[in-house]
Design a protein around this motif. Structure first.
Motif, PDB file in Angstrom:
ATOM      1  N   CYS A 234      -8.311  -1.901   1.991  1.00 19.20           N
ATOM      2  CA  CYS A 234      -7.005  -2.053   1.340  1.00 19.20           C
ATOM      3  C   CYS A 234      -7.184  -2.482  -0.115  1.00 19.20           C
ATOM      4  O   CYS A 234      -6.542  -1.945  -1.015  1.00 19.20           O
ATOM      5  CB  CYS A 234      -6.144  -3.056   2.110  1.00 19.20           C
ATOM      6  N   GLY A 235      -8.060  -3.441  -0.331  1.00 24.63           N
ATOM      7  CA  GLY A 235      -8.316  -3.923  -1.683  1.00 24.63           C
ATOM      8  C   GLY A 235      -8.946  -2.861  -2.566  1.00 24.63           C
ATOM      9  O   GLY A 235      -8.650  -2.759  -3.758  1.00 24.63           O
ATOM     10  N   MET A 236      -9.836  -2.051  -1.980  1.00 23.50           N
ATOM     11  CA  MET A 236     -10.511  -1.015  -2.780  1.00 23.50           C
ATOM     12  C   MET A 236      -9.557   0.104  -3.186  1.00 23.50           C
ATOM     13  O   MET A 236      -9.698   0.690  -4.249  1.00 23.50           O
ATOM     14  CB  MET A 236     -11.686  -0.445  -1.992  1.00 23.50           C
ATOM     15  N   TYR A 237      -8.570   0.378  -2.345  1.00 24.51           N
ATOM     16  CA  TYR A 237      -7.635   1.456  -2.664  1.00 24.51           C
ATOM     17  C   TYR A 237      -6.476   0.999  -3.550  1.00 24.51           C
ATOM     18  O   TYR A 237      -5.807   1.823  -4.166  1.00 24.51           O
ATOM     19  CB  TYR A 237      -7.074   2.083  -1.389  1.00 24.51           C
ATOM     20  N   CYS A 238      -6.206  -0.281  -3.590  1.00 23.54           N
ATOM     21  CA  CYS A 238      -5.030  -0.753  -4.343  1.00 23.54           C
ATOM     22  C   CYS A 238      -5.247  -0.559  -5.843  1.00 23.54           C
ATOM     23  O   CYS A 238      -6.162  -1.141  -6.424  1.00 23.54           O
ATOM     24  CB  CYS A 238      -4.753  -2.220  -4.049  1.00 23.54           C
ATOM     25  N   PRO A 239      -4.405   0.230  -6.505  1.00 24.44           N
ATOM     26  CA  PRO A 239      -4.580   0.455  -7.944  1.00 24.44           C
ATOM     27  C   PRO A 239      -4.142  -0.737  -8.795  1.00 24.44           C
ATOM     28  O   PRO A 239      -4.395  -0.766  -9.992  1.00 24.44           O
ATOM     29  CB  PRO A 239      -3.690   1.672  -8.223  1.00 24.44           C
ATOM     30  N   ASP A 240      -3.475  -1.697  -8.196  1.00 26.58           N
ATOM     31  CA  ASP A 240      -2.915  -2.814  -8.963  1.00 26.58           C
ATOM     32  C   ASP A 240      -3.555  -4.159  -8.632  1.00 26.58           C
ATOM     33  O   ASP A 240      -3.017  -5.200  -9.009  1.00 26.58           O
ATOM     34  CB  ASP A 240      -1.405  -2.871  -8.738  1.00 26.58           C
ATOM     35  N   PHE A 241      -4.652  -4.139  -7.917  1.00 28.51           N
ATOM     36  CA  PHE A 241      -5.355  -5.387  -7.540  1.00 28.51           C
ATOM     37  C   PHE A 241      -4.389  -6.382  -6.895  1.00 28.51           C
ATOM     38  O   PHE A 241      -4.432  -7.575  -7.180  1.00 28.51           O
ATOM     39  CB  PHE A 241      -6.050  -6.008  -8.764  1.00 28.51           C
ATOM     40  N   ALA A 242      -3.533  -5.864  -6.048  1.00 24.16           N
ATOM     41  CA  ALA A 242      -2.487  -6.693  -5.449  1.00 24.16           C
ATOM     42  C   ALA A 242      -2.836  -7.131  -4.028  1.00 24.16           C
ATOM     43  O   ALA A 242      -2.039  -7.831  -3.397  1.00 24.16           O
ATOM     44  CB  ALA A 242      -1.167  -5.926  -5.440  1.00 24.16           C
TER      45      ALA A 242
ATOM     46  N   PHE B 140      -0.777   2.789  -0.428  1.00 26.04           N
ATOM     47  CA  PHE B 140      -2.174   3.162  -0.159  1.00 26.04           C
ATOM     48  C   PHE B 140      -2.814   2.213   0.862  1.00 26.04           C
ATOM     49  O   PHE B 140      -3.529   2.653   1.766  1.00 26.04           O
ATOM     50  CB  PHE B 140      -3.012   3.130  -1.439  1.00 26.04           C
ATOM     51  N   CYS B 141      -2.565   0.927   0.683  1.00 25.81           N
ATOM     52  CA  CYS B 141      -3.198  -0.046   1.594  1.00 25.81           C
ATOM     53  C   CYS B 141      -2.726   0.169   3.031  1.00 25.81           C
ATOM     54  O   CYS B 141      -3.514   0.072   3.969  1.00 25.81           O
ATOM     55  CB  CYS B 141      -2.898  -1.468   1.133  1.00 25.81           C
ATOM     56  N   VAL B 142      -1.462   0.473   3.184  1.00 25.38           N
ATOM     57  CA  VAL B 142      -0.909   0.716   4.518  1.00 25.38           C
ATOM     58  C   VAL B 142      -1.523   1.977   5.109  1.00 25.38           C
ATOM     59  O   VAL B 142      -1.953   2.017   6.264  1.00 25.38           O
ATOM     60  CB  VAL B 142       0.634   0.859   4.441  1.00 25.38           C
ATOM     61  N   GLU B 143      -1.594   3.009   4.277  1.00 23.18           N
ATOM     62  CA  GLU B 143      -2.064   4.322   4.737  1.00 23.18           C
ATOM     63  C   GLU B 143      -3.537   4.308   5.117  1.00 23.18           C
ATOM     64  O   GLU B 143      -3.939   4.925   6.106  1.00 23.18           O
ATOM     65  CB  GLU B 143      -1.816   5.338   3.616  1.00 23.18           C
ATOM     66  N   PHE B 144      -4.360   3.597   4.339  1.00 26.36           N
ATOM     67  CA  PHE B 144      -5.807   3.685   4.539  1.00 26.36           C
ATOM     68  C   PHE B 144      -6.380   2.580   5.419  1.00 26.36           C
ATOM     69  O   PHE B 144      -7.573   2.610   5.719  1.00 26.36           O
ATOM     70  CB  PHE B 144      -6.520   3.720   3.186  1.00 26.36           C
TER      71      PHE B 144
ATOM     72  N   PRO C 155      -7.712   1.202   8.497  1.00 20.40           N
ATOM     73  CA  PRO C 155      -8.116   1.915   9.707  1.00 20.40           C
ATOM     74  C   PRO C 155      -7.492   1.370  10.989  1.00 20.40           C
ATOM     75  O   PRO C 155      -7.410   2.093  11.986  1.00 20.40           O
ATOM     76  CB  PRO C 155      -9.642   1.763   9.728  1.00 20.40           C
ATOM     77  N   THR C 156      -7.061   0.126  10.984  1.00 21.91           N
ATOM     78  CA  THR C 156      -6.507  -0.456  12.216  1.00 21.91           C
ATOM     79  C   THR C 156      -5.007  -0.772  12.095  1.00 21.91           C
ATOM     80  O   THR C 156      -4.448  -1.489  12.915  1.00 21.91           O
ATOM     81  CB  THR C 156      -7.283  -1.735  12.606  1.00 21.91           C
ATOM     82  N   LYS C 157      -4.377  -0.247  11.063  1.00 19.77           N
ATOM     83  CA  LYS C 157      -2.913  -0.351  10.896  1.00 19.77           C
ATOM     84  C   LYS C 157      -2.425  -1.801  10.922  1.00 19.77           C
ATOM     85  O   LYS C 157      -1.451  -2.146  11.598  1.00 19.77           O
ATOM     86  CB  LYS C 157      -2.193   0.479  11.972  1.00 19.77           C
ATOM     87  N   VAL C 158      -3.123  -2.612  10.166  1.00 19.07           N
ATOM     88  CA  VAL C 158      -2.777  -4.036  10.060  1.00 19.07           C
ATOM     89  C   VAL C 158      -1.514  -4.251   9.224  1.00 19.07           C
ATOM     90  O   VAL C 158      -0.774  -5.206   9.436  1.00 19.07           O
ATOM     91  CB  VAL C 158      -3.974  -4.799   9.428  1.00 19.07           C
ATOM     92  N   LEU C 159      -1.273  -3.347   8.286  1.00 20.83           N
ATOM     93  CA  LEU C 159      -0.229  -3.568   7.275  1.00 20.83           C
ATOM     94  C   LEU C 159       0.960  -2.622   7.438  1.00 20.83           C
ATOM     95  O   LEU C 159       0.825  -1.518   7.979  1.00 20.83           O
ATOM     96  CB  LEU C 159      -0.828  -3.340   5.880  1.00 20.83           C
ATOM     97  N   ALA C 160       2.092  -3.057   6.922  1.00 19.54           N
ATOM     98  CA  ALA C 160       3.275  -2.194   6.797  1.00 19.54           C
ATOM     99  C   ALA C 160       4.021  -2.646   5.554  1.00 19.54           C
ATOM    100  O   ALA C 160       3.926  -3.817   5.154  1.00 19.54           O
ATOM    101  CB  ALA C 160       4.163  -2.335   8.025  1.00 19.54           C
ATOM    102  N   LEU C 161       4.748  -1.740   4.930  1.00 21.01           N
ATOM    103  CA  LEU C 161       5.581  -2.157   3.791  1.00 21.01           C
ATOM    104  C   LEU C 161       6.762  -2.957   4.334  1.00 21.01           C
ATOM    105  O   LEU C 161       7.389  -2.561   5.318  1.00 21.01           O
ATOM    106  CB  LEU C 161       6.065  -0.930   3.003  1.00 21.01           C
ATOM    107  N   SER C 162       7.035  -4.068   3.705  1.00 24.61           N
ATOM    108  CA  SER C 162       8.106  -4.933   4.205  1.00 24.61           C
ATOM    109  C   SER C 162       9.448  -4.449   3.680  1.00 24.61           C
ATOM    110  O   SER C 162       9.525  -3.619   2.768  1.00 24.61           O
ATOM    111  CB  SER C 162       7.848  -6.379   3.780  1.00 24.61           C
ATOM    112  N   SER C 163      10.503  -4.995   4.225  1.00 27.46           N
ATOM    113  CA  SER C 163      11.837  -4.645   3.740  1.00 27.46           C
ATOM    114  C   SER C 163      12.249  -5.561   2.579  1.00 27.46           C
ATOM    115  O   SER C 163      13.259  -5.325   1.924  1.00 27.46           O
ATOM    116  CB  SER C 163      12.855  -4.736   4.878  1.00 27.46           C
ATOM    117  N   ALA C 164      11.446  -6.601   2.321  1.00 28.25           N
ATOM    118  CA  ALA C 164      11.752  -7.527   1.211  1.00 28.25           C
ATOM    119  C   ALA C 164      11.365  -6.888  -0.124  1.00 28.25           C
ATOM    120  O   ALA C 164      10.517  -5.993  -0.175  1.00 28.25           O
ATOM    121  CB  ALA C 164      10.980  -8.818   1.415  1.00 28.25           C
TER     122      ALA C 164
END
Ligand code: SF4
Ligand code: SF4
Length: 100
Positions: A70-78, A32-36, A38-47
Protein backbone atom coordinates in the motif's frame (compact mmCIF):
# COMPACT_ATOMS: atom_id res chain seq x y z
CA UNK A 1 28.28 -11.39 11.33
CA UNK A 2 30.58 -13.72 13.29
CA UNK A 3 29.17 -14.87 16.62
CA UNK A 4 32.45 -16.30 17.92
CA UNK A 5 30.94 -19.62 18.94
CA UNK A 6 28.08 -18.03 20.89
CA UNK A 7 24.80 -19.82 20.54
CA UNK A 8 21.89 -17.66 19.47
CA UNK A 9 19.16 -17.73 22.12
CA UNK A 10 15.96 -19.51 21.19
CA UNK A 11 12.97 -17.48 22.30
CA UNK A 12 10.06 -19.23 20.63
CA UNK A 13 8.26 -18.65 17.39
CA UNK A 14 7.69 -15.10 16.21
CA UNK A 15 5.04 -14.53 13.59
CA UNK A 16 5.24 -11.29 11.67
CA UNK A 17 2.04 -9.35 11.26
CA UNK A 18 1.56 -5.87 10.08
CA UNK A 19 0.30 -2.53 11.16
CA UNK A 20 -0.78 0.13 8.73
CA UNK A 21 -0.86 3.89 9.31
CA UNK A 22 -2.79 6.37 7.21
CA UNK A 23 -1.99 10.08 7.00
CA UNK A 24 -5.54 11.11 6.23
CA UNK A 25 -4.84 14.70 5.18
CA UNK A 26 -2.35 13.66 2.47
CA UNK A 27 -4.73 11.25 0.78
CA UNK A 28 -6.32 12.04 -2.60
CA UNK A 29 -8.48 8.92 -2.66
CA UNK A 30 -6.94 7.36 -5.77
CA UNK A 31 -7.74 3.92 -4.33
CA UNK A 32 -4.40 2.33 -5.29
CA UNK A 33 -3.78 1.11 -1.75
CA UNK A 34 -7.22 -0.48 -1.60
CA UNK A 35 -6.86 -2.06 -5.03
CA UNK A 36 -3.37 -3.50 -4.58
CA UNK A 37 -3.61 -4.80 -1.01
CA UNK A 38 -3.36 -8.57 -1.50
CA UNK A 39 -5.53 -9.39 1.52
CA UNK A 40 -8.13 -6.60 1.15
CA UNK A 41 -7.30 -4.96 4.46
CA UNK A 42 -8.38 -1.50 3.30
CA UNK A 43 -11.47 0.23 1.94
CA UNK A 44 -12.17 3.87 1.13
CA UNK A 45 -14.15 5.35 3.98
CA UNK A 46 -17.28 7.44 3.68
CA UNK A 47 -15.63 10.22 5.73
CA UNK A 48 -13.99 13.23 4.06
CA UNK A 49 -10.61 14.76 4.78
CA UNK A 50 -10.20 18.55 4.67
CA UNK A 51 -9.55 18.45 0.90
CA UNK A 52 -12.81 16.65 0.29
CA UNK A 53 -11.38 13.19 -0.43
CA UNK A 54 -12.39 9.87 1.07
CA UNK A 55 -9.26 8.37 2.66
CA UNK A 56 -8.91 4.64 3.21
CA UNK A 57 -9.57 2.99 6.52
CA UNK A 58 -8.65 -0.42 7.84
CA UNK A 59 -11.47 -2.95 7.63
CA UNK A 60 -9.58 -6.22 8.22
CA UNK A 61 -6.63 -5.37 10.50
CA UNK A 62 -5.92 -9.01 11.35
CA UNK A 63 -5.15 -9.70 7.69
CA UNK A 64 -2.39 -7.11 7.37
CA UNK A 65 0.99 -8.73 6.82
CA UNK A 66 2.92 -5.47 6.89
CA UNK A 67 4.09 -6.02 3.32
CA UNK A 68 3.84 -2.24 2.68
CA UNK A 69 2.57 -2.66 -0.87
CA UNK A 70 0.00 0.00 0.00
CA UNK A 71 2.79 2.39 0.91
CA UNK A 72 4.77 1.61 -2.24
CA UNK A 73 1.79 2.29 -4.50
CA UNK A 74 0.59 5.46 -2.78
CA UNK A 75 1.61 8.45 -4.94
CA UNK A 76 1.10 10.87 -2.04
CA UNK A 77 3.02 9.11 0.76
CA UNK A 78 -0.24 8.99 2.68
CA UNK A 79 0.00 5.40 3.91
CA UNK A 80 2.71 3.11 5.20
CA UNK A 81 2.91 -0.20 6.96
CA UNK A 82 5.40 -2.24 8.89
CA UNK A 83 5.78 -5.72 10.26
CA UNK A 84 5.38 -6.28 13.98
CA UNK A 85 6.54 -9.40 15.83
CA UNK A 86 3.97 -11.14 17.97
CA UNK A 87 5.00 -11.83 21.57
CA UNK A 88 4.93 -15.57 21.09
CA UNK A 89 2.55 -17.93 19.42
CA UNK A 90 0.28 -19.93 21.69
CA UNK A 91 2.12 -23.11 20.65
CA UNK A 92 5.49 -21.65 21.62
CA UNK A 93 4.07 -20.53 24.96
CA UNK A 94 2.77 -24.05 25.63
CA UNK A 95 6.14 -25.58 24.74
CA UNK A 96 7.98 -23.26 27.10
CA UNK A 97 5.50 -24.08 29.86
CA UNK A 98 5.89 -27.83 29.33
CA UNK A 99 9.68 -27.58 29.46
CA UNK A 100 9.12 -26.15 32.92
S1 SF4 B 1 0.84 -3.66 4.45
FE1 SF4 B 1 0.24 -5.11 2.82
S2 SF4 B 1 -1.38 -6.35 3.77
FE2 SF4 B 1 -1.15 -4.49 5.05
S3 SF4 B 1 -2.66 -3.01 4.25
FE3 SF4 B 1 -0.72 -2.61 3.18
S4 SF4 B 1 -0.82 -3.84 1.28
FE4 SF4 B 1 -2.40 -4.61 2.70
S1 SF4 C 1 -2.92 5.18 -2.40
FE1 SF4 C 1 -2.55 6.97 -1.03
S2 SF4 C 1 -3.64 8.66 -1.98
FE2 SF4 C 1 -4.42 6.77 -2.91
S3 SF4 C 1 -6.23 6.23 -1.66
FE3 SF4 C 1 -4.48 5.17 -0.78
S4 SF4 C 1 -3.71 6.53 0.85
FE4 SF4 C 1 -5.03 7.75 -0.49
Amino acid sequence: MHLGGLKAPVVGVFVAKGRVSIVVERCKACGFCVEFCPTKVLALSSAFNSKGYHPPHVVLPEKCSGCDLCGMYCPDFAIYAYKIPEQKSEKAKAEVKNEG
